[in-house]
Design an enzyme around this catalytic site. Structure first.
Site, PDB file in Angstrom:
ATOM      1  N   GLU A 188      -6.556  -0.890  -6.353  1.00  0.00           N
ATOM      2  CA  GLU A 188      -5.853   0.211  -7.017  1.00  0.00           C
ATOM      3  C   GLU A 188      -4.751  -0.363  -7.912  1.00  0.00           C
ATOM      4  O   GLU A 188      -3.958  -1.196  -7.472  1.00  0.00           O
ATOM      5  CB  GLU A 188      -5.254   1.159  -5.976  1.00  0.00           C
ATOM      6  CG  GLU A 188      -6.323   1.937  -5.224  1.00  0.00           C
ATOM      7  CD  GLU A 188      -5.786   2.732  -4.040  1.00  0.00           C
ATOM      8  OE1 GLU A 188      -6.227   3.864  -3.844  1.00  0.00           O
ATOM      9  OE2 GLU A 188      -4.932   2.191  -3.287  1.00  0.00           O
ATOM     10  N   ASN A 230      -5.698   5.215   0.694  1.00  0.00           N
ATOM     11  CA  ASN A 230      -5.001   5.369   1.971  1.00  0.00           C
ATOM     12  C   ASN A 230      -4.659   6.818   2.265  1.00  0.00           C
ATOM     13  O   ASN A 230      -4.506   7.195   3.427  1.00  0.00           O
ATOM     14  CB  ASN A 230      -3.742   4.494   2.016  1.00  0.00           C
ATOM     15  CG  ASN A 230      -4.063   3.078   2.472  1.00  0.00           C
ATOM     16  OD1 ASN A 230      -5.175   2.794   2.889  1.00  0.00           O
ATOM     17  ND2 ASN A 230      -3.090   2.195   2.372  1.00  0.00           N
ATOM     18  N   HIS A 253      -3.247  -3.100  -5.542  1.00  0.00           N
ATOM     19  CA  HIS A 253      -3.482  -2.925  -4.104  1.00  0.00           C
ATOM     20  C   HIS A 253      -4.920  -3.214  -3.679  1.00  0.00           C
ATOM     21  O   HIS A 253      -5.840  -2.506  -4.085  1.00  0.00           O
ATOM     22  CB  HIS A 253      -3.095  -1.478  -3.721  1.00  0.00           C
ATOM     23  CG  HIS A 253      -3.313  -1.173  -2.279  1.00  0.00           C
ATOM     24  ND1 HIS A 253      -3.895  -0.017  -1.831  1.00  0.00           N
ATOM     25  CD2 HIS A 253      -3.034  -1.905  -1.169  1.00  0.00           C
ATOM     26  CE1 HIS A 253      -3.961  -0.036  -0.510  1.00  0.00           C
ATOM     27  NE2 HIS A 253      -3.448  -1.165  -0.090  1.00  0.00           N
ATOM     28  N   SER A 300       0.832  -1.201   0.000  1.00  0.00           N
ATOM     29  CA  SER A 300       0.000   0.000   0.000  1.00  0.00           C
ATOM     30  C   SER A 300       0.860   1.241   0.000  1.00  0.00           C
ATOM     31  O   SER A 300       0.366   2.328  -0.214  1.00  0.00           O
ATOM     32  CB  SER A 300      -0.889  -0.008   1.228  1.00  0.00           C
ATOM     33  OG  SER A 300      -0.145  -0.337   2.370  1.00  0.00           O
TER      34      SER A 300
HETATM   35  N1  3HC Z   1     -12.776 -11.492   6.182  1.00  0.00           N
HETATM   36  C1  3HC Z   1     -13.707 -11.846   5.255  1.00  0.00           C
HETATM   37  N2  3HC Z   1     -14.993 -11.496   5.362  1.00  0.00           N
HETATM   38  C2  3HC Z   1     -15.367 -10.748   6.415  1.00  0.00           C
HETATM   39  C3  3HC Z   1     -14.455 -10.335   7.404  1.00  0.00           C
HETATM   40  C4  3HC Z   1     -13.106 -10.755   7.251  1.00  0.00           C
HETATM   41  N3  3HC Z   1     -12.155 -10.401   8.130  1.00  0.00           N
HETATM   42  N4  3HC Z   1     -15.116  -9.611   8.322  1.00  0.00           N
HETATM   43  C5  3HC Z   1     -16.392  -9.566   7.915  1.00  0.00           C
HETATM   44  N5  3HC Z   1     -16.550 -10.243   6.757  1.00  0.00           N
HETATM   45  C6  3HC Z   1     -17.743 -10.395   5.961  1.00  0.00           C
HETATM   46  C7  3HC Z   1     -18.485 -11.629   6.370  1.00  0.00           C
HETATM   47  O1  3HC Z   1     -19.151 -12.120   5.254  1.00  0.00           O
HETATM   48  C8  3HC Z   1     -19.470 -11.074   7.377  1.00  0.00           C
HETATM   49  O2  3HC Z   1     -20.601 -11.858   7.496  1.00  0.00           O
HETATM   50  P1  3HC Z   1     -20.656 -13.060   8.572  1.00  0.00           P
HETATM   51  O3  3HC Z   1     -20.234 -12.520   9.904  1.00  0.00           O
HETATM   52  O4  3HC Z   1     -22.073 -13.484   8.507  1.00  0.00           O
HETATM   53  O5  3HC Z   1     -19.738 -14.119   8.060  1.00  0.00           O
HETATM   54  C9  3HC Z   1     -19.845  -9.744   6.753  1.00  0.00           C
HETATM   55  O6  3HC Z   1     -18.622  -9.269   6.183  1.00  0.00           O
HETATM   56  C10 3HC Z   1     -20.387  -8.763   7.749  1.00  0.00           C
HETATM   57  O7  3HC Z   1     -19.483  -8.694   8.831  1.00  0.00           O
HETATM   58  P2  3HC Z   1     -19.869  -8.102  10.266  1.00  0.00           P
HETATM   59  O8  3HC Z   1     -21.328  -8.327  10.510  1.00  0.00           O
HETATM   60  O9  3HC Z   1     -18.888  -8.653  11.250  1.00  0.00           O
HETATM   61  O10 3HC Z   1     -19.565  -6.573  10.220  1.00  0.00           O
HETATM   62  P3  3HC Z   1     -19.849  -5.446   9.136  1.00  0.00           P
HETATM   63  O11 3HC Z   1     -21.222  -5.512   8.599  1.00  0.00           O
HETATM   64  O12 3HC Z   1     -19.365  -4.189   9.787  1.00  0.00           O
HETATM   65  O13 3HC Z   1     -18.866  -5.763   7.925  1.00  0.00           O
HETATM   66  C11 3HC Z   1     -16.704  -5.136   7.152  1.00  0.00           C
HETATM   67  C12 3HC Z   1     -17.508  -5.976   8.135  1.00  0.00           C
HETATM   68  C13 3HC Z   1     -16.997  -5.587   5.734  1.00  0.00           C
HETATM   69  C14 3HC Z   1     -15.261  -5.365   7.478  1.00  0.00           C
HETATM   70  C15 3HC Z   1     -17.155  -3.642   7.312  1.00  0.00           C
HETATM   71  O14 3HC Z   1     -17.138  -3.290   8.666  1.00  0.00           O
HETATM   72  C16 3HC Z   1     -16.286  -2.693   6.575  1.00  0.00           C
HETATM   73  O15 3HC Z   1     -16.453  -2.476   5.382  1.00  0.00           O
HETATM   74  N6  3HC Z   1     -15.332  -2.064   7.296  1.00  0.00           N
HETATM   75  C17 3HC Z   1     -14.405  -1.117   6.721  1.00  0.00           C
HETATM   76  C18 3HC Z   1     -13.256  -1.876   6.111  1.00  0.00           C
HETATM   77  C19 3HC Z   1     -12.262  -0.957   5.478  1.00  0.00           C
HETATM   78  O16 3HC Z   1     -12.380   0.260   5.499  1.00  0.00           O
HETATM   79  N7  3HC Z   1     -11.230  -1.546   4.909  1.00  0.00           N
HETATM   80  C20 3HC Z   1     -10.150  -0.823   4.309  1.00  0.00           C
HETATM   81  C21 3HC Z   1      -9.016  -0.796   5.259  1.00  0.00           C
HETATM   82  S1  3HC Z   1      -7.632   0.071   4.635  1.00  0.00           S
HETATM   83  C22 3HC Z   1      -6.748  -1.105   3.836  1.00  0.00           C
HETATM   84  O17 3HC Z   1      -7.047  -2.261   3.810  1.00  0.00           O
HETATM   85  C23 3HC Z   1      -5.572  -0.611   3.102  1.00  0.00           C
HETATM   86  C24 3HC Z   1      -4.316  -1.356   3.429  1.00  0.00           C
HETATM   87  O18 3HC Z   1      -3.317  -0.853   2.615  1.00  0.00           O
HETATM   88  C25 3HC Z   1      -3.882  -1.229   4.836  1.00  0.00           C
END
Ligand code: 3HC
Length: 293
Positions: A161, A200, A149, A128
């Site tokens: 990305e 990011n 990414h 990233s």
């Molecule tokens: N892996 C795979 N699937 C996942 C997961 C994981 N770690 N966490 C959640 N899920 C999926 C599952 O299908 C889950 O359903 P289930 O619990 O019935 O199996 C579904 O998402 C819903 O999960 P939750 O009910 O626990 O919670 P949410 O509705 O809040 O969804 C989320 C979880 C999709 C992670 C959501 O909270 C979200 O979009 N969060 C923001 C994530 C984000 O911003 N990511 C970017 C980070 S920055 C990055 O990655 C850049 C890098 O360079 C560092």
């Protein structure tokens, strides 16, 4: 893949290097999309752990009716969990490196992959923050190197990305964009490199403000998370998100950015440094901003 205009024509084999949270889910995405995929790491225990985590995740998707048992079984048939990096790289069309955010390790890896992979293979990094020009010159094929990414969790998040360096060919970009689409993702094509890319950089601005609010004693981190979720409708607050991504990852991203910009503003905020030095990396270590069972 029969359309002659498809730059992915013939590309069937994907190698993902690094069986951490990102690499393992990227490999699953690739196998689910129909590619013969190898997930590679240096130790058997890492690939085994990734395998069991992916199995639980896929079982849950099947139970919830999100995927069919047949699709999942077929994807696992296409997915190899291995420590034989060179055996896989020798027959691959597209490498996605998702190893540790360490420039020295990545450069060494790219030099070795360049020697092993077929000449047509694209060598992409999921990094990233380490822009691909910093690894491209460790290879004899800088035109076939780019950033590719994903976002955490990679099985769920749609954005990928695609970031060219100044030597990346238009064909490489086209192939990477087509691969991301074939993965069911939404590619975002950058025109040039910048540390942090687009998403990011946006996220970093929010995170820095959240950390300043906390460090200045203006609000508890839990309340700042509540504000982000209820006032801005973000699915997670910035502190919850740091725990998901990994406090160590956030720390290393900032350090890598500082190395590239020399700007003290890029350094990790003191609260991040404190957590990092205490080994409180987030969900993966059981403790970060929050505690996990
Ligand atoms: N892996 C795979 N699937 C996942 C997961 C994981 N770690 N966490 C959640 N899920 C999926 C599952 O299908 C889950 O359903 P289930 O619990 O019935 O199996 C579904 O998402 C819903 O999960 P939750 O009910 O626990 O919670 P949410 O509705 O809040 O969804 C989320 C979880 C999709 C992670 C959501 O909270 C979200 O979009 N969060 C923001 C994530 C984000 O911003 N990511 C970017 C980070 S920055 C990055 O990655 C850049 C890098 O360079 C560092």
């Amino acid at each position: 893949m029969s359309d002659n205009s498809n730059p992915l024509e013939g590309a069937k084999h994907v190698t993902v290097i690094g069986a951490g949270a990102m690499g393992s889910q990227i490999a699953m995405v690739s196998a689910l999309a129909g590619y013969t995929t190898a997930l590679v790491d240096i130790a058997e225990e890492y690939v085994e752990r990734a395998k069991s985590q992916l199995e639980s995740r896929m079982n849950r998707d099947v139970e919830k009716g999100r995927r069919s048992q047949e699709d999942v079984a077929a994807a696992f048939d296409r997915l190899t969990f291995t420590t034989d990096r060179d055996g896989s790289a020798a027959q691959t069309d597209f490498v996605i490196e998702a190893a540790v955010e360490d420039l020295g390790i990545k450069r060494e890896l790219f030099t070795e992959l360049d020697q092993i992979c077929p000449p047509h293979a694209i060598l992409a990094t999921n990094s990233s923050n380490i822009v691909s020009s910093r690894v491209a010159d460790a290879t004899e094929r800088p035109d076939k190197v780019c950033n590719f990414h994903f976002f955490n969790p990679a099985l769920v998040m749609e954005c990928v990305e695609v970031v060219p360096n100044e030597h990346t060919s238009a064909e490489t970009v086209e192939t990477a964009v087509a691969l991301a689409k074939s993965f069911g993702k939404k590619p975002v094509k950058l025109k040039q490199e910048t540390p942090g890319f687009v998403a990011n950089r946006l996220l970093g601005a929010l995170r820095t403000e959240a950390l300043k609010l906390y460090e200045e004693g203006i609000a508890d981190f839990e309340d700042i998370d509540v504000a982000a979720k209820t006032a801005l409708r973000h699915p997670m607050g910035p502190f919850e998100l740091m725990d998901l991504v990994g406090v160590d990852v956030v720390y290393l991203i900032r350090m890598a950015e500082y190395e590239q910009t020399g700007n003290p503003e890029s350094l990790p905020r003191p609260a991040i440094k404190e957590l990092y030095e205490a080994g409180r990396f987030g969900r993966k270590s059981g403790q970060g901003w929050y505690s996990y069972d």
